[in-house]
Design a protein around this motif. Structure first.
Motif, PDB file in Angstrom:
ATOM      1  N   LYS A  25       0.839  -1.207   0.000  1.00  0.00           N
ATOM      2  CA  LYS A  25       0.000   0.000   0.000  1.00  0.00           C
ATOM      3  C   LYS A  25       0.871   1.252   0.000  1.00  0.00           C
ATOM      4  O   LYS A  25       0.648   2.168  -0.773  1.00  0.00           O
ATOM      5  CB  LYS A  25      -0.897   0.039   1.234  1.00  0.00           C
ATOM      6  CG  LYS A  25      -2.136  -0.769   1.171  1.00  0.00           C
ATOM      7  CD  LYS A  25      -3.311  -0.168   0.517  1.00  0.00           C
ATOM      8  CE  LYS A  25      -4.359   0.638   1.069  1.00  0.00           C
ATOM      9  NZ  LYS A  25      -5.206   0.275   2.099  1.00  0.00           N
ATOM     10  N   LYS A  26       1.832   1.260   0.911  1.00  0.00           N
ATOM     11  CA  LYS A  26       2.785   2.362   0.932  1.00  0.00           C
ATOM     12  C   LYS A  26       3.815   2.078  -0.156  1.00  0.00           C
ATOM     13  O   LYS A  26       4.220   0.936  -0.342  1.00  0.00           O
ATOM     14  CB  LYS A  26       3.462   2.437   2.308  1.00  0.00           C
ATOM     15  CG  LYS A  26       4.398   3.597   2.466  1.00  0.00           C
ATOM     16  CD  LYS A  26       4.947   3.659   3.885  1.00  0.00           C
ATOM     17  CE  LYS A  26       5.982   4.776   3.983  1.00  0.00           C
ATOM     18  NZ  LYS A  26       6.661   4.766   5.287  1.00  0.00           N
ATOM     19  N   GLU A  27       4.206   3.095  -0.878  1.00  0.00           N
ATOM     20  CA  GLU A  27       5.159   2.869  -1.970  1.00  0.00           C
ATOM     21  C   GLU A  27       6.585   2.760  -1.442  1.00  0.00           C
ATOM     22  O   GLU A  27       7.082   3.666  -0.779  1.00  0.00           O
ATOM     23  CB  GLU A  27       5.045   3.983  -3.008  1.00  0.00           C
ATOM     24  CG  GLU A  27       3.752   3.874  -3.791  1.00  0.00           C
ATOM     25  CD  GLU A  27       3.751   4.714  -5.055  1.00  0.00           C
ATOM     26  OE1 GLU A  27       4.833   5.091  -5.550  1.00  0.00           O
ATOM     27  OE2 GLU A  27       2.647   4.996  -5.541  1.00  0.00           O
ATOM     28  N   TYR A  28       7.174   1.613  -1.738  1.00  0.00           N
ATOM     29  CA  TYR A  28       8.576   1.347  -1.445  1.00  0.00           C
ATOM     30  C   TYR A  28       9.254   1.009  -2.766  1.00  0.00           C
ATOM     31  O   TYR A  28       8.661   0.340  -3.612  1.00  0.00           O
ATOM     32  CB  TYR A  28       8.736   0.144  -0.506  1.00  0.00           C
ATOM     33  CG  TYR A  28       8.113   0.309   0.849  1.00  0.00           C
ATOM     34  CD1 TYR A  28       8.780   0.991   1.856  1.00  0.00           C
ATOM     35  CD2 TYR A  28       6.872  -0.247   1.135  1.00  0.00           C
ATOM     36  CE1 TYR A  28       8.220   1.122   3.126  1.00  0.00           C
ATOM     37  CE2 TYR A  28       6.300  -0.121   2.397  1.00  0.00           C
ATOM     38  CZ  TYR A  28       6.982   0.561   3.381  1.00  0.00           C
ATOM     39  OH  TYR A  28       6.424   0.684   4.625  1.00  0.00           O
ATOM     40  N   LYS A  29      10.481   1.433  -2.916  1.00  0.00           N
ATOM     41  CA  LYS A  29      11.200   1.132  -4.147  1.00  0.00           C
ATOM     42  C   LYS A  29      11.755  -0.293  -4.138  1.00  0.00           C
ATOM     43  O   LYS A  29      11.726  -0.989  -5.151  1.00  0.00           O
ATOM     44  CB  LYS A  29      12.342   2.142  -4.350  1.00  0.00           C
ATOM     45  CG  LYS A  29      13.044   1.993  -5.680  1.00  0.00           C
ATOM     46  CD  LYS A  29      14.090   3.078  -5.867  1.00  0.00           C
ATOM     47  CE  LYS A  29      14.820   2.881  -7.175  1.00  0.00           C
ATOM     48  NZ  LYS A  29      15.912   3.838  -7.314  1.00  0.00           N
ATOM     49  N   GLU A  30      12.265  -0.733  -3.004  1.00  0.00           N
ATOM     50  CA  GLU A  30      12.886  -2.056  -2.894  1.00  0.00           C
ATOM     51  C   GLU A  30      12.272  -2.821  -1.733  1.00  0.00           C
ATOM     52  O   GLU A  30      11.801  -2.222  -0.759  1.00  0.00           O
ATOM     53  CB  GLU A  30      14.402  -1.924  -2.669  1.00  0.00           C
ATOM     54  CG  GLU A  30      15.136  -1.078  -3.684  1.00  0.00           C
ATOM     55  CD  GLU A  30      15.114  -1.610  -5.107  1.00  0.00           C
ATOM     56  OE1 GLU A  30      14.746  -2.784  -5.315  1.00  0.00           O
ATOM     57  OE2 GLU A  30      15.449  -0.837  -6.024  1.00  0.00           O
ATOM     58  N   LEU A  31      12.307  -4.137  -1.804  1.00  0.00           N
ATOM     59  CA  LEU A  31      11.821  -4.966  -0.704  1.00  0.00           C
ATOM     60  C   LEU A  31      12.519  -4.634   0.605  1.00  0.00           C
ATOM     61  O   LEU A  31      11.895  -4.610   1.664  1.00  0.00           O
ATOM     62  CB  LEU A  31      12.032  -6.450  -1.021  1.00  0.00           C
ATOM     63  CG  LEU A  31      10.983  -7.103  -1.906  1.00  0.00           C
ATOM     64  CD1 LEU A  31      11.474  -8.465  -2.372  1.00  0.00           C
ATOM     65  CD2 LEU A  31       9.669  -7.222  -1.170  1.00  0.00           C
ATOM     66  N   TYR A  70       9.375  -1.048 -14.830  1.00  0.00           N
ATOM     67  CA  TYR A  70       8.382  -0.146 -15.404  1.00  0.00           C
ATOM     68  C   TYR A  70       7.503   0.473 -14.332  1.00  0.00           C
ATOM     69  O   TYR A  70       7.035   1.598 -14.464  1.00  0.00           O
ATOM     70  CB  TYR A  70       7.501  -0.877 -16.431  1.00  0.00           C
ATOM     71  CG  TYR A  70       8.245  -1.200 -17.703  1.00  0.00           C
ATOM     72  CD1 TYR A  70       8.543  -0.200 -18.624  1.00  0.00           C
ATOM     73  CD2 TYR A  70       8.665  -2.494 -17.984  1.00  0.00           C
ATOM     74  CE1 TYR A  70       9.232  -0.480 -19.788  1.00  0.00           C
ATOM     75  CE2 TYR A  70       9.354  -2.786 -19.141  1.00  0.00           C
ATOM     76  CZ  TYR A  70       9.638  -1.783 -20.050  1.00  0.00           C
ATOM     77  OH  TYR A  70      10.323  -2.065 -21.193  1.00  0.00           O
ATOM     78  N   VAL A  71       7.226  -0.290 -13.298  1.00  0.00           N
ATOM     79  CA  VAL A  71       6.452   0.189 -12.157  1.00  0.00           C
ATOM     80  C   VAL A  71       7.402   0.126 -10.962  1.00  0.00           C
ATOM     81  O   VAL A  71       7.490  -0.893 -10.296  1.00  0.00           O
ATOM     82  CB  VAL A  71       5.200  -0.697 -11.915  1.00  0.00           C
ATOM     83  CG1 VAL A  71       4.398  -0.189 -10.731  1.00  0.00           C
ATOM     84  CG2 VAL A  71       4.339  -0.756 -13.161  1.00  0.00           C
ATOM     85  N   PRO A  72       8.159   1.205 -10.721  1.00  0.00           N
ATOM     86  CA  PRO A  72       9.239   1.142  -9.725  1.00  0.00           C
ATOM     87  C   PRO A  72       8.765   1.217  -8.276  1.00  0.00           C
ATOM     88  O   PRO A  72       9.110   2.125  -7.529  1.00  0.00           O
ATOM     89  CB  PRO A  72      10.119   2.333 -10.097  1.00  0.00           C
ATOM     90  CG  PRO A  72       9.176   3.306 -10.705  1.00  0.00           C
ATOM     91  CD  PRO A  72       8.129   2.489 -11.411  1.00  0.00           C
ATOM     92  N   LYS A  73       7.914   0.271  -7.927  1.00  0.00           N
ATOM     93  CA  LYS A  73       7.489   0.127  -6.541  1.00  0.00           C
ATOM     94  C   LYS A  73       7.329  -1.362  -6.263  1.00  0.00           C
ATOM     95  O   LYS A  73       7.129  -2.160  -7.182  1.00  0.00           O
ATOM     96  CB  LYS A  73       6.202   0.890  -6.257  1.00  0.00           C
ATOM     97  CG  LYS A  73       5.010   0.485  -7.083  1.00  0.00           C
ATOM     98  CD  LYS A  73       3.822   1.374  -6.772  1.00  0.00           C
ATOM     99  CE  LYS A  73       2.633   0.996  -7.622  1.00  0.00           C
ATOM    100  NZ  LYS A  73       1.489   1.833  -7.349  1.00  0.00           N
TER     101      LYS A  73
END
Length: 119
Positions: A25-31, A70-73
């Motif tokens: 839900k919250k946008e994170y770039k990497e795990l 393409y979807v950097p989240k």
């Protein structure tokens, strides 16, 4: 939208195969950027999706993917694969191998089944 809680949301990809996408839900770039609770729920949901696909569809293989270029989240694709689908053994982003067998995916029934397991 199939499912949503405070940590994740789950969407269906329109495809010839069962294909689900799980987003934080919250946008994170990497795990590794995810807080522990979000990461735990993301993977818990992914395992539930995998198990429900195995039980409901009896596929030849389950594929997980998480490219996020393409979807950097952070998000995970989970796909039920069949040896006679259009792309197998390639990924669904790969080279089409054949005209795949058309399946009745019973998406509404699968979504109901999945939602029961997610709660």
């Amino acid at each position: 939208m199939i499912f949503e809680d405070e940590f994740i949301k789950i969407e269906l990809e329109n495809s010839e195969i069962p294909w689900v996408k799980i987003f934080t839900k919250k946008e994170y770039k990497e795990l590794s950027d995810c807080d522990e609770s979000t990461r735990k729920r993301l993977f818990e949901a992914a395992f539930i999706v995998e198990k429900t696909m195995l039980e409901f569809y009896n596929p030849d293989k389950i594929n997980w993917a998480s490219f996020a270029n393409y979807v950097p989240k952070v998000h995970i694709h989970i796909q039920a694969r069949f040896k006679d689908d259009s792309f197998f053994p390639e990924s669904m982003w790969g080279i089409r191998q054949r005209d795949g067998v058309k399946r009745e995916l019973e998406i509404d029934k699968y979504i109901k089944f999945l939602k029961e397991k997610l709660h």
